[in-house]
Design a protein around this motif. Structure first.
Motif, PDB file in Angstrom:
ATOM      1  N   THR A  55      37.278  57.607  35.258  1.00 34.37           N
ATOM      2  CA  THR A  55      37.283  58.447  36.460  1.00 34.37           C
ATOM      3  C   THR A  55      37.442  59.918  36.089  1.00 34.37           C
ATOM      4  N   SER A  56      38.248  60.188  35.076  1.00 33.43           N
ATOM      5  CA  SER A  56      38.471  61.583  34.654  1.00 33.43           C
ATOM      6  C   SER A  56      37.233  62.199  34.018  1.00 33.43           C
ATOM      7  N   LEU A  57      36.316  61.345  33.554  1.00 31.74           N
ATOM      8  CA  LEU A  57      35.087  61.832  32.912  1.00 31.74           C
ATOM      9  C   LEU A  57      33.939  62.026  33.911  1.00 31.74           C
ATOM     10  N   MET A  58      34.164  61.642  35.170  1.00 29.12           N
ATOM     11  CA  MET A  58      33.095  61.689  36.168  1.00 29.12           C
ATOM     12  C   MET A  58      33.026  63.076  36.820  1.00 29.12           C
ATOM     13  N   ALA A  59      31.852  63.706  36.707  1.00 26.32           N
ATOM     14  CA  ALA A  59      31.625  64.938  37.470  1.00 26.32           C
ATOM     15  C   ALA A  59      31.488  64.554  38.951  1.00 26.32           C
ATOM     16  N   LYS A  60      31.522  65.556  39.821  1.00 23.25           N
ATOM     17  CA  LYS A  60      31.461  65.261  41.273  1.00 23.25           C
ATOM     18  C   LYS A  60      30.193  64.503  41.658  1.00 23.25           C
ATOM     19  N   ASP A  61      29.099  64.774  40.917  1.00 24.10           N
ATOM     20  CA  ASP A  61      27.827  64.117  41.261  1.00 24.10           C
ATOM     21  C   ASP A  61      27.548  62.917  40.362  1.00 24.10           C
ATOM     22  N   CYS A  62      28.587  62.417  39.689  1.00 25.13           N
ATOM     23  CA  CYS A  62      28.392  61.326  38.720  1.00 25.13           C
ATOM     24  C   CYS A  62      27.951  60.045  39.416  1.00 25.13           C
ATOM     25  N   ARG A  63      27.070  59.321  38.737  1.00 25.84           N
ATOM     26  CA  ARG A  63      26.648  57.999  39.193  1.00 25.84           C
ATOM     27  C   ARG A  63      26.883  57.030  38.028  1.00 25.84           C
ATOM     28  N   TYR A  64      27.793  56.122  38.268  1.00 29.41           N
ATOM     29  CA  TYR A  64      28.337  55.250  37.216  1.00 29.41           C
ATOM     30  C   TYR A  64      27.802  53.840  37.453  1.00 29.41           C
ATOM     31  N   LEU A  65      26.972  53.370  36.512  1.00 29.87           N
ATOM     32  CA  LEU A  65      26.393  52.030  36.589  1.00 29.87           C
ATOM     33  C   LEU A  65      27.256  51.099  35.744  1.00 29.87           C
ATOM     34  N   LEU A  66      27.813  50.096  36.390  1.00 30.42           N
ATOM     35  CA  LEU A  66      28.763  49.188  35.730  1.00 30.42           C
ATOM     36  C   LEU A  66      28.235  47.757  35.783  1.00 30.42           C
ATOM     37  N   ASP A  67      28.213  47.136  34.614  1.00 31.82           N
ATOM     38  CA  ASP A  67      27.738  45.768  34.472  1.00 31.82           C
ATOM     39  C   ASP A  67      28.951  44.870  34.227  1.00 31.82           C
ATOM     40  N   THR A  68      29.162  43.862  35.070  1.00 34.60           N
ATOM     41  CA  THR A  68      30.307  42.959  34.878  1.00 34.60           C
ATOM     42  C   THR A  68      29.824  41.512  34.834  1.00 34.60           C
ATOM     43  N   LEU A  69      30.699  40.636  34.356  1.00 35.61           N
ATOM     44  CA  LEU A  69      30.360  39.217  34.212  1.00 35.61           C
ATOM     45  C   LEU A  69      31.389  38.354  34.926  1.00 35.61           C
ATOM     46  N   LEU A  70      30.897  37.306  35.564  1.00 29.33           N
ATOM     47  CA  LEU A  70      31.755  36.340  36.251  1.00 29.33           C
ATOM     48  C   LEU A  70      31.522  34.964  35.645  1.00 29.33           C
ATOM     49  N   TYR A  71      32.616  34.286  35.336  1.00 29.83           N
ATOM     50  CA  TYR A  71      32.538  32.913  34.823  1.00 29.83           C
ATOM     51  C   TYR A  71      33.924  32.300  34.959  1.00 29.83           C
TER      52      TYR A  71
END
Length: 233
Positions: A157-173
Motif C-alpha cells: 500500500t505504501s508503494l502505491m501512487a494515487k493512480d496505482c492499479r494493482y493486479l493481484l493473483d491469488t489461489l484457493l484450495y
C-alpha cells in the motif's frame, strides 16, 4: 480456513536454495495470460507506467512490459534469478550497491528500463524505489509466510501512487491437503488486507488444477485475479 497454514514458515534461505537447485516450478516460461488479458485495465491508456514486481524471480512479464515502453522495478532475494533474467533475455546490465539497504544490490538493464533489487522484500521501501503506477503480484502474496501478510499489505500500500492499479493473483484450495507454498489466500483476506484503503474488484475466477497440482494432493485449485485501486479520498 487458514488454520492449517497459519504457522507455515519458509525461510528466505529456502527460496534461495530453490533457485540454486532449479526447483522453480513456479517460474512460467511465457508471459502470464492474466497479465495479457487485463493489461488494458492496469494501464488504462497510460504510457510509460512504472510497474512494481514483488518477488519477481525472472518473470518474462517484466521484459514484455519494458518492451512496451513501461518501466519495471522488481525485488528478488535470489541473485541467480536476477542474473538469469538478463542473460536469458540477452540483455546487458550494470550492478551497483543500494546505499539505503546494507548488502543489497540493484541490477539495471542497459537496453530497457528495468531495475531489479536483490534484497529482502521487507527491506525495500518507497524511499528506495519511489511509488508505482502499477503492481503485478503473481507469485508474491501467495509465497510470503501467512503471518507476514499484514506487514506485506502495508508495504504494498505504501508503494502505491494515487493512480496505482494493482493486479493481484491469488489461489484457493483446501489447505488440509497441501501445506504450501503457494499458500491459500481467500477473498475475505484480500478484503481485510486492502479493503480499508482500496477498492477491490474480482476480475476473474478460473479453475487451474493441473496434474502437477494433483500430485500435491489437491482436488481443486482456483485462481482469482483482483484489481485493487486506492480509494479516492
Amino acid at each position: 480456513m487458514l488454520a492449517p497454514q497459519a504457522d507455515r514458515v519458509m525461510a528466505i534461505g529456502e527460496w534461495e536454495e530453490r533457485w540454486q537447485e532449479d526447483r522453480i516450478g513456479f517460474h512460467q516460461p511465457n508471459v502470464h495470460k492474466m497479465l495479457e488479458t487485463y493489461i488494458d485495465k492496469v494501464t488504462v491508456g497510460r504510457a510509460g507506467v512504472r510497474f512494481f514486481f514483488p518477488l519477481c524471480g525472472k518473470a518474462l512479464d517484466m521484459k514484455w512490459l519494458a518492451d512496451m515502453g513501461h518501466s519495471v522495478v522488481g525485488v528478488e532475494i535470489s541473485e541467480k534469478a536476477i542474473k538469469q533474467f538478463f542473460e536469458e533475455n540477452n540483455m546487458t546490465y550494470s550492478e551497483e550497491a543500494v546505499p539505503d539497504i546494507p548488502g543489497a544490490k540493484v541490477y539495471k538493464g542497459s537496453e530497457r528500463n528495468i531495475s531489479l533489487y536483490q534484497c529482502d522484500l521487507f527491506n525495500f521501501s518507497s524511499s528506495v524505489g519511489g511509488q508505482f503506477g502499477a503492481i503485478w503480484d503473481r507469485g508474491s502474496l501467495v509465497a510470503i509466510n501467512p503471518r507476514d501478510r499484514e506487514k506485506y499489505a502495508a508495504l504494498i500500500t505504501s508503494l502505491m501512487a494515487k493512480d496505482c492499479r494493482y493486479l493481484l493473483d491469488t489461489l484457493l484450495y483446501n489447505p488440509e491437503l497441501y501445506s504450501g507454498p503457494p499458500f491459500l489466500v481467500p477473498d475475505e483476506q484480500v478484503q481485510s488486507l486492502y479493503g480499508n484503503s482500496c477498492d477491490i474488484e474480482l476480475l476473474q475466477t478460473e479453475d487451474v488444477l493441473t496434474e502437477r497440482n494433483r500430485g500435491w494432493g489437491l482436488d481443486y485449485l482456483t485462481e482469482h485475479v483482483h484489481l485493487i485501486t486506492p480509494k479516492s479520498s
